[in-house]
Every structure is written in C-alpha cells, then in structure tokens.
Design a protein around this motif. Structure first.
Motif, PDB file in Angstrom:
ATOM      1  N   LEU B  72       0.848  -1.201   0.000  1.00 12.65           N
ATOM      2  CA  LEU B  72       0.000   0.000   0.000  1.00 12.65           C
ATOM      3  C   LEU B  72       0.878   1.243   0.000  1.00 12.65           C
ATOM      4  O   LEU B  72       1.746   1.394   0.842  1.00 12.65           O
ATOM      5  CB  LEU B  72      -0.900   0.023   1.241  1.00 12.65           C
ATOM      6  N   GLY B  73       0.657   2.096  -0.984  1.00  9.16           N
ATOM      7  CA  GLY B  73       1.345   3.380  -1.001  1.00  9.16           C
ATOM      8  C   GLY B  73       2.763   3.343  -1.532  1.00  9.16           C
ATOM      9  O   GLY B  73       3.312   4.369  -1.872  1.00  9.16           O
ATOM     10  N   HIS B  74       3.387   2.207  -1.574  1.00 12.15           N
ATOM     11  CA  HIS B  74       4.770   2.144  -2.058  1.00 12.15           C
ATOM     12  C   HIS B  74       5.116   0.713  -2.423  1.00 12.15           C
ATOM     13  O   HIS B  74       4.232  -0.088  -2.670  1.00 12.15           O
ATOM     14  CB  HIS B  74       5.727   2.700  -1.002  1.00 12.15           C
ATOM     15  N   VAL B  75       6.402   0.406  -2.421  1.00 12.32           N
ATOM     16  CA  VAL B  75       6.846  -0.920  -2.859  1.00 12.32           C
ATOM     17  C   VAL B  75       6.329  -2.012  -1.930  1.00 12.32           C
ATOM     18  O   VAL B  75       6.253  -1.838  -0.723  1.00 12.32           O
ATOM     19  CB  VAL B  75       8.381  -0.989  -2.817  1.00 12.32           C
ATOM     20  N   ARG B 322     -11.492   0.581   6.374  1.00  9.25           N
ATOM     21  CA  ARG B 322     -12.535   1.532   6.752  1.00  9.25           C
ATOM     22  C   ARG B 322     -12.261   2.922   6.184  1.00  9.25           C
ATOM     23  O   ARG B 322     -13.189   3.627   5.790  1.00  9.25           O
ATOM     24  CB  ARG B 322     -12.624   1.604   8.294  1.00  9.25           C
ATOM     25  N   TRP B 323     -10.978   3.295   6.143  1.00  6.46           N
ATOM     26  CA  TRP B 323     -10.638   4.658   5.729  1.00  6.46           C
ATOM     27  C   TRP B 323     -10.084   4.732   4.308  1.00  6.46           C
ATOM     28  O   TRP B 323      -9.405   5.681   3.936  1.00  6.46           O
ATOM     29  CB  TRP B 323      -9.680   5.289   6.746  1.00  6.46           C
ATOM     30  N   GLY B 324     -10.363   3.712   3.515  1.00  6.42           N
ATOM     31  CA  GLY B 324     -10.060   3.783   2.089  1.00  6.42           C
ATOM     32  C   GLY B 324      -8.599   3.591   1.714  1.00  6.42           C
ATOM     33  O   GLY B 324      -8.209   3.860   0.581  1.00  6.42           O
ATOM     34  N   GLN B 325      -7.774   3.130   2.653  1.00  9.46           N
ATOM     35  CA  GLN B 325      -6.362   2.911   2.304  1.00  9.46           C
ATOM     36  C   GLN B 325      -6.153   1.554   1.642  1.00  9.46           C
ATOM     37  O   GLN B 325      -5.162   1.346   0.945  1.00  9.46           O
ATOM     38  CB  GLN B 325      -5.490   2.980   3.570  1.00  9.46           C
ATOM     39  N   ALA B 326      -7.069   0.611   1.922  1.00  9.61           N
ATOM     40  CA  ALA B 326      -6.921  -0.747   1.383  1.00  9.61           C
ATOM     41  C   ALA B 326      -8.286  -1.245   0.931  1.00  9.61           C
ATOM     42  O   ALA B 326      -9.307  -0.847   1.485  1.00  9.61           O
ATOM     43  CB  ALA B 326      -6.368  -1.678   2.463  1.00  9.61           C
ATOM     44  N   PRO B 327      -8.301  -2.092  -0.087  1.00  9.35           N
ATOM     45  CA  PRO B 327      -9.572  -2.693  -0.490  1.00  9.35           C
ATOM     46  C   PRO B 327     -10.000  -3.732   0.542  1.00  9.35           C
ATOM     47  O   PRO B 327      -9.163  -4.255   1.273  1.00  9.35           O
ATOM     48  CB  PRO B 327      -9.237  -3.371  -1.818  1.00  9.35           C
ATOM     49  N   VAL B 328     -11.298  -4.000   0.609  1.00  8.90           N
ATOM     50  CA  VAL B 328     -11.772  -5.074   1.487  1.00  8.90           C
ATOM     51  C   VAL B 328     -11.669  -6.372   0.701  1.00  8.90           C
ATOM     52  O   VAL B 328     -12.388  -6.554  -0.280  1.00  8.90           O
ATOM     53  CB  VAL B 328     -13.230  -4.835   1.921  1.00  8.90           C
ATOM     54  N   SER B 329     -10.754  -7.240   1.096  1.00  9.60           N
ATOM     55  CA  SER B 329     -10.651  -8.513   0.399  1.00  9.60           C
ATOM     56  C   SER B 329     -10.124  -9.575   1.348  1.00  9.60           C
ATOM     57  O   SER B 329      -9.274  -9.290   2.189  1.00  9.60           O
ATOM     58  CB  SER B 329      -9.723  -8.389  -0.821  1.00  9.60           C
ATOM     59  N   PRO B 330     -10.653 -10.792   1.215  1.00 10.47           N
ATOM     60  CA  PRO B 330     -10.210 -11.876   2.102  1.00 10.47           C
ATOM     61  C   PRO B 330      -8.719 -12.175   1.929  1.00 10.47           C
ATOM     62  O   PRO B 330      -8.034 -12.497   2.886  1.00 10.47           O
ATOM     63  CB  PRO B 330     -11.050 -13.081   1.659  1.00 10.47           C
ATOM     64  N   GLU B 331      -8.188 -12.000   0.680  1.00  9.04           N
ATOM     65  CA  GLU B 331      -6.766 -12.276   0.435  1.00  9.04           C
ATOM     66  C   GLU B 331      -5.898 -11.284   1.199  1.00  9.04           C
ATOM     67  O   GLU B 331      -4.906 -11.658   1.823  1.00  9.04           O
ATOM     68  CB  GLU B 331      -6.440 -12.167  -1.068  1.00  9.04           C
ATOM     69  N   ALA B 332      -6.295  -9.992   1.111  1.00 16.95           N
ATOM     70  CA  ALA B 332      -5.511  -8.960   1.799  1.00 16.95           C
ATOM     71  C   ALA B 332      -5.537  -9.206   3.310  1.00 16.95           C
ATOM     72  O   ALA B 332      -4.514  -9.053   3.992  1.00 16.95           O
ATOM     73  CB  ALA B 332      -6.057  -7.571   1.468  1.00 16.95           C
ATOM     74  N   LEU B 333      -6.694  -9.595   3.824  1.00  8.73           N
ATOM     75  CA  LEU B 333      -6.804  -9.872   5.256  1.00  8.73           C
ATOM     76  C   LEU B 333      -5.852 -10.999   5.655  1.00  8.73           C
ATOM     77  O   LEU B 333      -5.167 -10.936   6.673  1.00  8.73           O
ATOM     78  CB  LEU B 333      -8.250 -10.240   5.614  1.00  8.73           C
ATOM     79  N   LYS B 334      -5.797 -12.013   4.803  1.00  7.40           N
ATOM     80  CA  LYS B 334      -4.945 -13.164   5.083  1.00  7.40           C
ATOM     81  C   LYS B 334      -3.473 -12.741   5.121  1.00  7.40           C
ATOM     82  O   LYS B 334      -2.709 -13.124   6.023  1.00  7.40           O
ATOM     83  CB  LYS B 334      -5.157 -14.217   3.983  1.00  7.40           C
ATOM     84  N   ILE B 335      -3.074 -11.916   4.147  1.00 12.10           N
ATOM     85  CA  ILE B 335      -1.686 -11.430   4.105  1.00 12.10           C
ATOM     86  C   ILE B 335      -1.385 -10.606   5.346  1.00 12.10           C
ATOM     87  O   ILE B 335      -0.339 -10.756   5.979  1.00 12.10           O
ATOM     88  CB  ILE B 335      -1.451 -10.579   2.824  1.00 12.10           C
ATOM     89  N   ALA B 336      -2.350  -9.727   5.711  1.00 14.22           N
ATOM     90  CA  ALA B 336      -2.142  -8.853   6.867  1.00 14.22           C
ATOM     91  C   ALA B 336      -1.918  -9.676   8.135  1.00 14.22           C
ATOM     92  O   ALA B 336      -0.975  -9.424   8.897  1.00 14.22           O
ATOM     93  CB  ALA B 336      -3.341  -7.925   7.041  1.00 14.22           C
TER      94      ALA B 336
END
Lengths: 196, 389
Positions: B72-75, B322-336
């Motif tokens: 997010l936001g960079h590399v 919630r604040w639009g920095q990341a999409p809501v996705s199950p994959e992203a949640l898993k990575i996080a």
C-alpha cells in the motif's frame, strides 16, 4: 503540463547550498522549472501552491513523512503522488538512499521522464557530500596546522631548537609512535599546560 | 569476541525501549549479536532502509509492517513481525482553547471518550455555522495507530475525519511546536510528546490511548520476510534479547536505570523524569493539575503483550479498509494477519504454540466487538467510513 514541456520540479531541502547545487544541475540539464522550498511549516500547502510534477526531498528531513500523506486518496490531497521507486530496479533505490535523496512524482508522469531527473539528483547529492567531506578535511587540516605551530613553539623554547629542528622532532616522534603529527602536537600542548 | 553484525533502525520514542535496552544493557551481545542502532528522522526512512536491506531489523509502526506487506502506497515488501515492542502508549492532546470548547459542549464526563467525541461534533458544527476554518489534528503517519485512534474516536461521536476536520501528518518532534503556534488544534502522538506538551503548558491530554482502545499494538520489531527465513537463528537470538529487555523494563525497580538509558542524546534524547513518568503511566493531564495513573498506559511484554497477535494485525487492516487505504478482500486480510508471527516468537523462546487468541483483544470504547472473521460485516456496523468501491 504538456507532453514535451519541462516538468515542474520542487526541491524540499533545508540546506540552501545543496539545493542550489541540485537546482543548478537540473537547469544545466534543461529542466527550467525548478523551485526550492526551505520552510517546512505548512509544507503540504506550500507544495500544493506550487503544484509540482516532481518533488525531491533529502532523507535527513523529518518532513519526508509529511509527503507520505500525498499518497493517500482523500479529500485533503489534491493530486495523488507516488514515491519514485522502480520495482524492477533495486539498485537505483539503493543508490538513491545512499545518496540521501528521495523523489516523488504525481500520477501519470512516465518513468522514462523521471529516471534522468532522479539520476541527476543522486549524482548532485553525492557531489555535495564529497564537497562537504573536503570542506571538513580542509578545516581539520587548518586546525592541525595551528596546533602544530603552537607545539613547535613550545619545543623550540624548551629545547632550544630551530623551527625546522622542532618540526623534524615532532614528525619523527609521530612516525615512531605511529600517530598523526597533529595528535603528537596536541599532547605536547596538553602536557605543557599541565606543567605550567 | 565479535558477534554477528546487525544494523537496526529506530525513531527516538519511548516505545523503542525494548530495542534500546536490549542493546545498551548487553542482552543482544549476550546472544552473540553485534547490534548497531541507527537513529532515524522519519518513518519513511526506516521503512525504505528496511525494505532495501540497509537495516536488518527496525522499530516500526505496526500498521507500516502490514502496509508494506500489502504494497500500500509504495513498494511491496513482505515483512515479518516476530516481537511486539509495546501495546498502547499514545494519547490525544488538544490545545487549551479546544479543551475549553469541548468542555463547554460536553454532555457527560470529560473522561468519557464518547462524550468528548460528541462534544467535538458540536464544536465542529458551531465552527462551521460561524464560518471558521475546520479544526486540524496532527498524527504521525498515514499508516499509524495515531491516525486510526484519532479517527476511531471522533467518528464515534459523529465527526467524519475526512470531511469535518483536517488530519495532517507531522513528525513527532514538530508536534508540540505545531500545537503551540496554532498550526494544529490537537494531536495523537506517542511518548514523550504528550507529556512534553503538558509540561510546556501548551496542551492538555484529553484521553490516554487505552481510553479509546484497551490494548492496541503500537510498535513492532520488523524484519523482511525473506530475512526471517534465511536467518532463523539470528532472528531467534534477537527475539530472546528483546524478551529479556521487555522483562527488565517491566520491573518497576529498574525504571530509573531504563529512563536514564533512554534519555541519552543518541537515543530518545528526552528528559529522564518525563520518560520515568511515562513508564510508570503517571501523567498530569494539564500543567500543574492532578496526576492520572493508568497501569495500562503503555506495556512492554506484560501478560504476553510481546507475542505478536494476528488479530491485532487484522484490526489494523480493518482500519485501512474503513478509511479507504486498502480494499476489502479476504486475500488482503490473510496477508495482513500473516505478518504477525507468534510462531517465530514461540520458537525463539522455546514455548509451546499457544492456541490462537479468542474474543476481542482490542477492546474499543465504541462500536461492535471486533470480528476478524467477518471484517466487511464488522465495518458495515460503523456509520462513518470512507471505504473504497
């Protein structure tokens, strides 16, 4: 910005000398639209007022974090900006960090147009560091000379030597003890002060 | 004997304590590590130097570890967190003028964050009606707990952080001056800066961080994911040294020594007395006023706080969504969630793998209980949000 016109570059740097060196380099390379921000107070507002295509900031500047806000898609941000890092080229990212500079670009500006600007920034930042090192060395050489002159005076007086003989003594002592002549001179001064 | 050389970056804040004590008290050397601490001036520098390998590890904002891993936001650079440096430690401080306005519009206790957030909404409405400039709040980084705590607090009272006020990033050392000269009306920042603002008489602490979120991960020890794979023994040694440091800091009898260690000009470079009061969780809310004590103000390793909790990473990701920095996705949640590595922590300390935490470890003062299993539904329960898509 027209496709062929020179992109508007803003340099954010509290060092006026380094900014001047960078600005000169950019102008020589044909980038005519270069501005310098020295005042960090209200930085985002200042940047928006100039509305640049490229922003260059030095890494010693804590306000680098302020620029990160421009990556956000929000109402507070006029034009989204990205940090210029070529994901396929970690060498250039490293060279940039080593030189102490970071560049940001507004969305839409082509990579090919930015790369030469960044390369120029890196070389000018490195040139500035070299200049600074040389300045430091000159300063300390001058300082050494003053100390050596004082130490020579002390040795001449105490041992009744000529100036040249005193210098030869200092130099041979430094060589024998594998120390710098300036350090030997400093110890003589310190000793003389102690024994006053 | 020379140990393995490591370069670790940090920002001069009290919550770098476990790292600083691990090195300066000799816990890293005892583990065979030769650590050079590198003081940095911006989170961007810390992140970039960690990403490109100039740093082996870093004192990092927990959300930055998640953001880097998501690109997010960079590399995009996968980050691993084997150790939580601290929970909590932030506070919301406002100018005396804003404090007065909030108090004037207050319907309830000033200590109640829901009451103050609602009062803030009334202040915002009154300012808008009179044509005044919107209020401005400082925080330290777009991907920071400070940003999310401020947003969580004000949104609970009906203030849209993207519409009704301005949120600006300010480097922590500039925070106090910016409040003094009226550039911001309040801020959320870590220690020692809230205490410094109170000490200078130009700010009043409105809420301790734990008033908003009972336990929020703050700074983490971060390494590159690949480094964690390539250097498991070094990583384990680093974690052990940090655990010893966290235990040392938690012992009240060591506070004088720890405060003096942190106060040094090449470390946090702040008044040892102020650092001591931060470690003890005893802070004056207003200059000359009574001291408020909170055992939960900032914790290092206490009650398992040092063990990375993937639910905390999920909560941070939920705020990004919630604040639009990341999409809501199950994959992203898993990575996080995978950024926080309790397995590495357990392996280093030779502990049995504990079961995943259950329930809500965050303890927010408002809104539904956090449910990492269903972030979309959880976020839908909040009236104010700025989600993508």
């Amino acid at each position: 910005m027209g496709a062929e016109s020179s992109p508007k570059i803003v340099i954010v740097d509290e060092s006026p000398i380094r900014a001047a060196i960078l600005e000169e380099g950019l102008r020589e390379a044909g980038y005519v639209d270069v501005q310098h921000i020295r005042e960090m107070h209200n930085l985002l507002a200042r940047i928006y007022a100039l509305d640049p295509d490229v922003i260059v900031i030095d890494l010693e500047n804590p306000s680098r974090d302020v620029l990160e806000q421009m990556f956000q898609v929000s109402r507070a941000v006029r034009r989204p900006v990205a940090m210029f890092v070529d994901q396929s080229d970690s060498e250039s990212a490293r060279a940039s960090v080593d030189a102490g500079v970071s560049s940001y670009i507004v969305d839409g500006l082509k990579k090919e147009r930015i790369k030469p600007i960044l390369d120029l920034c890196i070389s000018r930042f490195n040139a500035f560091s070299k200049l600074q090192d040389e300045l430091e060395r000159t300063k300390s050489a001058l300082e050494d000379r003053k100390i050596i002159d004082r130490a020579k005076g002390i040795v001449m007086k105490l041992k009744g030597l000529t100036e040249e003989e005193a210098y030869v003594l200092l130099r041979s002592t430094a060589m024998r003890e594998k120390k710098k002549i300036g350090d030997i001179a400093q110890s003589i001064i310190t000793a003389a002060e102690l024994l006053k | 004997m020379m140990g393995q050389p490591l370069h670790i970056g940090f920002i001069p804040l009290v919550d770098a304590a476990a790292l600083i004590v691990a090195v300066d008290k000799g816990f890293t050397a005892a583990e065979g590590l030769d650590v050079t601490l590198v003081r940095e001036v911006s989170w961007s520098n810390v992140r970039d130097k960690l990403n490109i390998g100039l740093f082996d590890a870093a004192h990092l904002l927990a959300p930055v570890a998640v953001a880097s891993s998501l690109g997010l936001g960079h590399v995009k650079v996968p980050i691993a967190v084997p150790f939580t440096l601290n929970l909590n430690g932030n506070a919301i401080t406002v100018s005396p003028a804003l404090h007065e306005q909030i108090a004037a519009h207050l319907d309830g206790e000033i200590a109640n964050p829901l009451a103050t957030a609602r009062a803030l909404a009334r202040v915002v409405a009154a300012r808008r009606a009179s044509g005044a400039e919107p209020l401005t709040f400082g925080m330290t980084f777009p991907f920071s707990t400070h940003n999310y705590q401020l947003r969580f607090w004000m949104a609970a009272g009906g203030v849209d952080p993207d519409e009704d006020v301005r949120l600006v990033v300010l480097p922590p050392p500039f925070m106090v001056d910016s409040l003094a000269n009226g550039h911001v009306d309040g801020f959320c920042v870590g220690a020692p800066w809230n205490a410094v603002a109170v000490d200078r008489g130009i700010g009043q602490i409105l809420h301790f961080g734990p008033d908003i979120l009972t336990s929020a991960v703050e700074k983490v020890l971060a390494v590159r994911g690949r480094w964690a794979e390539e250097q498991p023994d070094t990583l384990a040694a680093l974690v052990r040294a940090h655990q010893k440091a966290a235990d040392f800091i938690e012992e009240p009898g060591n506070r004088d020594e720890v405060s003096a260690m942190l106060a040094r000009p090449d470390r946090v470079d702040a008044d040892a007395g102020i650092i001591h009061s931060v470690l003890a969780g005893r802070l004056a809310m207003v200059k000359g006023g009574p001291v408020r004590e909170s055992s939960n103000f900032m914790s290092f390793g206490r009650n398992g706080a040092a063990r990375p909790d993937p639910t905390q990473a999920a909560w941070l990701y939920a705020q990004m969504a919630r604040w639009g920095q990341a999409p809501v996705s199950p994959e992203a949640l898993k990575i996080a969630k995978a950024v926080f590595r309790p397995d590495l922590y357990d392996a280093a300390l030779g502990r049995q793998a504990a079961p995943a935490s259950t329930g809500d470890p965050i303890g927010a003062f408002a809104g539904p209980v956090f449910d990492p299993a269903n972030i979309a539904a959880h976020l839908a329960a909040f009236e104010i949000a700025n989600m993508r898509g």
